[in-house]
Design a protein around this motif. Structure first.
Motif, PDB file in Angstrom:
ATOM      1  N   VAL A 259      -4.785   3.553   6.074  1.00  0.00           N
ATOM      2  CA  VAL A 259      -5.779   3.735   7.142  1.00  0.00           C
ATOM      3  C   VAL A 259      -7.042   2.935   6.796  1.00  0.00           C
ATOM      4  O   VAL A 259      -7.581   2.208   7.638  1.00  0.00           O
ATOM      5  CB  VAL A 259      -6.118   5.241   7.329  1.00  0.00           C
ATOM      6  N   LYS A 260      -7.461   3.027   5.536  1.00  0.00           N
ATOM      7  CA  LYS A 260      -8.695   2.329   5.139  1.00  0.00           C
ATOM      8  C   LYS A 260      -8.527   0.803   5.205  1.00  0.00           C
ATOM      9  O   LYS A 260      -9.445   0.077   5.546  1.00  0.00           O
ATOM     10  CB  LYS A 260      -9.102   2.756   3.723  1.00  0.00           C
ATOM     11  N   GLU A 261      -7.315   0.332   4.872  1.00  0.00           N
ATOM     12  CA  GLU A 261      -7.063  -1.120   4.873  1.00  0.00           C
ATOM     13  C   GLU A 261      -6.892  -1.673   6.286  1.00  0.00           C
ATOM     14  O   GLU A 261      -7.487  -2.675   6.648  1.00  0.00           O
ATOM     15  CB  GLU A 261      -5.772  -1.413   4.099  1.00  0.00           C
ATOM     16  N   ILE A 262      -6.038  -0.986   7.074  1.00  0.00           N
ATOM     17  CA  ILE A 262      -5.663  -1.516   8.399  1.00  0.00           C
ATOM     18  C   ILE A 262      -6.728  -1.205   9.447  1.00  0.00           C
ATOM     19  O   ILE A 262      -6.893  -1.923  10.416  1.00  0.00           O
ATOM     20  CB  ILE A 262      -4.280  -0.933   8.851  1.00  0.00           C
TER      21      ILE A 262
ATOM     22  N   VAL B 240       0.880  -1.182   0.000  1.00  0.00           N
ATOM     23  CA  VAL B 240       0.000   0.000   0.000  1.00  0.00           C
ATOM     24  C   VAL B 240       0.908   1.219   0.000  1.00  0.00           C
ATOM     25  O   VAL B 240       1.817   1.318   0.821  1.00  0.00           O
ATOM     26  CB  VAL B 240      -0.910   0.040   1.256  1.00  0.00           C
ATOM     27  N   LYS B 241       0.677   2.125  -0.901  1.00  0.00           N
ATOM     28  CA  LYS B 241       1.594   3.258  -1.045  1.00  0.00           C
ATOM     29  C   LYS B 241       1.182   4.439  -0.164  1.00  0.00           C
ATOM     30  O   LYS B 241       1.996   5.004   0.560  1.00  0.00           O
ATOM     31  CB  LYS B 241       1.600   3.679  -2.533  1.00  0.00           C
ATOM     32  N   GLU B 242      -0.095   4.790  -0.234  1.00  0.00           N
ATOM     33  CA  GLU B 242      -0.541   6.029   0.417  1.00  0.00           C
ATOM     34  C   GLU B 242      -1.043   5.775   1.828  1.00  0.00           C
ATOM     35  O   GLU B 242      -1.704   4.769   2.099  1.00  0.00           O
ATOM     36  CB  GLU B 242      -1.686   6.666  -0.405  1.00  0.00           C
ATOM     37  N   LEU B 243      -0.804   6.753   2.701  1.00  0.00           N
ATOM     38  CA  LEU B 243      -1.246   6.623   4.101  1.00  0.00           C
ATOM     39  C   LEU B 243      -2.765   6.468   4.191  1.00  0.00           C
ATOM     40  O   LEU B 243      -3.271   5.622   4.939  1.00  0.00           O
ATOM     41  CB  LEU B 243      -0.788   7.850   4.910  1.00  0.00           C
TER      42      LEU B 243
ATOM     43  N   LEU C 234      -3.530   6.395  15.482  1.00  0.00           N
ATOM     44  CA  LEU C 234      -2.649   6.819  14.381  1.00  0.00           C
ATOM     45  C   LEU C 234      -1.533   7.678  14.969  1.00  0.00           C
ATOM     46  O   LEU C 234      -1.799   8.666  15.674  1.00  0.00           O
ATOM     47  CB  LEU C 234      -3.463   7.643  13.367  1.00  0.00           C
ATOM     48  N   ILE C 235      -0.285   7.284  14.693  1.00  0.00           N
ATOM     49  CA  ILE C 235       0.847   7.978  15.316  1.00  0.00           C
ATOM     50  C   ILE C 235       1.797   8.504  14.241  1.00  0.00           C
ATOM     51  O   ILE C 235       2.265   7.742  13.381  1.00  0.00           O
ATOM     52  CB  ILE C 235       1.605   7.025  16.282  1.00  0.00           C
TER      53      ILE C 235
ATOM     54  N   ALA D  10     -10.812   9.680   7.421  1.00  0.00           N
ATOM     55  CA  ALA D  10     -10.873   8.209   7.373  1.00  0.00           C
ATOM     56  C   ALA D  10     -10.792   7.645   8.792  1.00  0.00           C
ATOM     57  O   ALA D  10     -11.537   6.719   9.159  1.00  0.00           O
ATOM     58  CB  ALA D  10      -9.725   7.664   6.513  1.00  0.00           C
ATOM     59  N   MET D  11      -9.896   8.219   9.621  1.00  0.00           N
ATOM     60  CA  MET D  11      -9.788   7.767  11.021  1.00  0.00           C
ATOM     61  C   MET D  11     -11.123   7.994  11.741  1.00  0.00           C
ATOM     62  O   MET D  11     -11.572   7.149  12.521  1.00  0.00           O
ATOM     63  CB  MET D  11      -8.685   8.550  11.758  1.00  0.00           C
ATOM     64  N   ALA D  12     -11.745   9.160  11.471  1.00  0.00           N
ATOM     65  CA  ALA D  12     -12.984   9.508  12.174  1.00  0.00           C
ATOM     66  C   ALA D  12     -14.166   8.663  11.687  1.00  0.00           C
ATOM     67  O   ALA D  12     -15.130   8.459  12.422  1.00  0.00           O
ATOM     68  CB  ALA D  12     -13.273  10.989  11.993  1.00  0.00           C
ATOM     69  N   SER D  13     -14.057   8.158  10.464  1.00  0.00           N
ATOM     70  CA  SER D  13     -15.168   7.323   9.987  1.00  0.00           C
ATOM     71  C   SER D  13     -15.064   5.895  10.548  1.00  0.00           C
ATOM     72  O   SER D  13     -16.053   5.186  10.649  1.00  0.00           O
ATOM     73  CB  SER D  13     -15.194   7.302   8.453  1.00  0.00           C
TER      74      SER D  13
END
Ligand SMILES: NC(=O)C1=CN([C@@H]2O[C@H](COP(=O)(O)OP(=O)(O)OC[C@H]3O[C@@H](n4cnc5c(N)ncnc54)[C@H](OP(=O)(O)O)[C@@H]3O)[C@@H](O)[C@H]2O)C=CC1
Ligand SMILES: CC(=O)C(=O)O
Ligand SMILES: [Mg+2]
Length: 641
Positions: A457-460, A450-453, A465-466, A482-485
């Protein structure tokens, strides 16, 4: 930091500690009074330990210990100056005994009190006429100085004013810093110290700390002995290659050891005279600095390989030879290609601690544990994603995994599967394993690249998140949304320093998560108002840990750092967060209580060190918190007779 005109006495070579200096005669002790220092020396080139200085404080603790490498024959004449044991081809240092008075007393930052010298002291110390007639208290001086600092609008100007004060009146500097710690921490530390390092060449007025460059190869021991204080207990050393998230600043990185050690004294209570900032100069790869006429470091590319390793090895040996087994060496802001190796190489032979790897890990684990009180669940219920897989990122990941494994009895390898890291090439996955640096390999889990952060986030689907990438504004709107969803209360730690490198601002974290984020950052952000509510961001910075951690090691005479000591420090920090803090959404206690926090950290670390048999100051004090508190340097003025 320098003091040239103090009372000085020679005493036996040894190692700094907390027991009393048995070599002083009763008359010497009497003569020394409350503001005196004892300076020892040995011949240069000598193979024996260089010496120890002890300095009396009100608690009466003294610091020459029992590791005597040159026992004094009873009834014999002591070679106090190291002159007798020097062979004719060796040089001895001509230390002298002097009493500061008059003009030189006013110019000695260690003893200067400015207008706070009493009438009696002005008479006794030849100060009449050298000061205006008014006598004011230290409290009033603090009030005057904070007004003076507040006059400056530019943070760098405040920094320069603080450094100037430190060079003029050390006790006033520390009193001011402690009394206004939340206001002044961002001045003497991150973010302003970052700008100061970038501009060090042009703001450089007084030399601070000790510079050891490749030019000193072969005589580092001699260089260490030029430092005026002999009873050093903590060294913070950098080679300037990774200064905060600002990259290679070469010799100008000196601002970092100087700043960190100010915090050792202010926040942790380690005496300033026991602190030694060191910058190792092996060159710089920063082209801008190499072409800057004001740059004061070596003007060539960084030495690497054998040349670098040998210099560092000579340094580490010289430090131990000069200060003994108990000297704490804190590695700070080395690039990761050296940091991990140095820690690994010296952790079993020296008392070493890497603040970026270990201190950061301890503080972040504490923050995560407290955050669980707000979001619920245990460590095993959470999934972690890091942006940045270097010293801070993998250090934190490793300590979280260790704590989780200890709590659950689940093997480390299994626990690690809940922790994912992204580096500059994307998510760390098993297909990349062969090409990964050794410290990343344990985190290479089975997954498609996975290239993009935001995609990671969506995959993992992390709950935490740090950011430890040193890259500003990398937690974009998409990432935080994405974190908030995924999470009702996403935990977002944006640790990179200084503020310009923070992965997001506090305002971005709260706004893009609609006020739901539990947020803390490496450099401080002001409170944010969102939707009629005020959010107070916490500061996740290793400054919470290293001062108390170091004090714990010193006061217990601990000779090696063990991971359990980091866990002990973390536990003590997390236990200081109160319900009032949680109610404000904070996961760290306020810095205004830092002395109390540091004492608890020191006590917990020392207790663990005693339990593990790593502590050498025996017997173990009954009440370690009280002992830590009573061991702390207090910046109140002392009376001079
Ligand atoms: N708050 C605190 O107490 C502390 C904060 N820090 C801060 O953390 C930051 C990092 O420090 P440290 O870990 O020592 O530095 P390192 O150089 O060891 O690690 C940086 C990591 O970030 C990765 N990285 C760089 N750019 C990107 C990018 N655009 N996207 C994704 N990853 C990226 C690097 O990738 P690659 O490996 O591929 O090069 C590397 O893994 C600094 O800003 C420092 O100030 C550090 C210590 C304590
Ligand atoms: C805080 C710290 O140690 C760093 O940013 O490097
Ligand atoms: Mg650092």
């Amino acid at each position: 930091m320098f003091s040239s005109n103090a009372y000085s006495f020679m005493c036996k070579p040894g190692i700094g500690g907390w027991s009393s200096c048995s070599n002083l005669s009763a008359s010497q002790r009497k003569l020394l009074g409350s503001s005196s220092r004892i300076t020892c020396c040995a011949p240069t080139n000598s193979k024996s330990h260089g010496g120890v200085v002890m300095e009396n404080e009100t608690n009466g603790s003294s610091t020459v210990d029992d590791f005597d490498v040159n026992p004094i024959p009873s009834g014999g004449v002591r070679d106090v100056y190291g002159e007798d044991k020097a062979t004719e081809d060796q040089f001895v240092t001509p230390w002298s005994i002097s009493v500061a008075s008059g003009y030189s007393l006013l110019r000695d930052p260690h003893y200067n009190k400015g207008l706070a010298f009493t009438e009696k002291e002005r008479d006794a110390h030849y100060l009449r006429g050298l000061l205006p007639p008014s006598v004011i208290s230290q409290e009033t001086q603090v009030t005057k100085m904070i007004r003076h600092i507040r006059q400056y609008e530019v943070p760098l100007h405040k920094y320069i004013a603080m450094m100037d004060l430190q060079e003029r009146n050390e006790r006033l500097f520390y009193k001011l810093l402690l009394d206004h710690v939340e206001e002044l921490l961002p001045v003497v530390y991150t973010p302003t110290v970052g700008e100061a390092c970038q501009k060090y060449g042009s703001i450089f007025m007084h030399p601070q700390g000790l510079y050891i460059s490749l030019k000193e190869k072969g005589r580092i021991l001699e260089v260490l002995r030029n430092w005026p204080e002999k009873n050093i207990q903590v060294i913070v050393v950098t080679d300037g290659e990774r200064i905060l998230g600002l990259g290679d600043l070469g010799c100008q990185g000196m601002g970092i050891p100087v700043g960190k050690l100010s915090l050792y004294s202010a926040l942790g209570g380690v005496r300033p005279s026991a602190c030694l900032p060191i910058t190792i100069d092996v060159g710089t790869n920063n082209q801008k600095l190499l072409h800057d006429e004001l740059y004061f470091g070596l003007r060539h590319k960084r030495a690497t390989g054998q040349e670098y390793t040998e210099l560092l090895h000579e340094f580490m040996n010289a430090v131990k030879q000069n200060y003994g087994e108990r000297i704490l060496v804190q590695f700070e802001d080395f690039a990761n290609h050296n940091a991990f190796d140095l820690l690994e190489k010296y952790r079993s032979t020296h008392l070493v601690f890497n603040d970026d790897i270990q201190g950061t890990a301890s503080v972040v684990l504490a923050g995560v544990v407290s955050a669980l009180k707000l979001v619920g669940g245990d460590l095993t219920d959470h999934r972690f994603l890091f942006l940045g897989a270097g010293e801070a990122g993998t250090g934190i990941a490793e300590l979280i995994a260790l704590e989780t494994s200890k709590r659950t009895n689940v093997p480390l390898d299994e626990v690690r599967k809940n922790i994912w890291l992204v580096d500059s090439k994307g998510l760390i996955v098993s297909s990349r394993k062969e090409s990964l640096q050794h410290f990343k390999k344990p985190w290479a889990h089975e997954h498609e690249p996975v290239k993009e952060l935001v995609d990671a986030v969506k995959e993992i689907k992390p709950t935490v998140l740090i950011g430890t990438s040193g890259q500003g504004r990398t937690f974009t709107k998409d990432v935080i949304e994405a974190m908030a969803s995924i999470n009702e209360k996403p935990i977002i730690l944006s640790l990179s320093n200084p503020t310009s490198q923070s992965e997001c601002t506090a305002e971005e974290a709260y706004t893009w998560s609609q006020g739901r984020a539990i947020f803390a950052s490496g450099s401080p952000f002001a409170p944010v108002e969102y939707d009629g509510k005020v959010f107070v961001p916490g500061q996740a910075n290793n400054a919470y840990i290293f001062p108390g951690f170091g004090l714990g090691l010193i006061m217990s005479g601990t000779i090696r750092v063990h991971d359990d000591l980091l866990l002990a420090a973390s536990e003590a920090l997390a236990s200081q967060v109160t319900q009032k803090d949680y109610d404000k959404g904070l996961i760290y206690p306020p810095f205004s209580n830092i002395r109390k926090i540091s004492a608890r950290i020191a006590a917990n670390v020392a207790a663990k060190a005693y339990e593990l048999g790593l502590a050498t100051s025996l017997p173990q004090p009954k009440d370690l918190v009280k002992f830590a508190e009573s061991s702390m340097y207090t910046p109140l003025y002392r009376g001079y007779r």
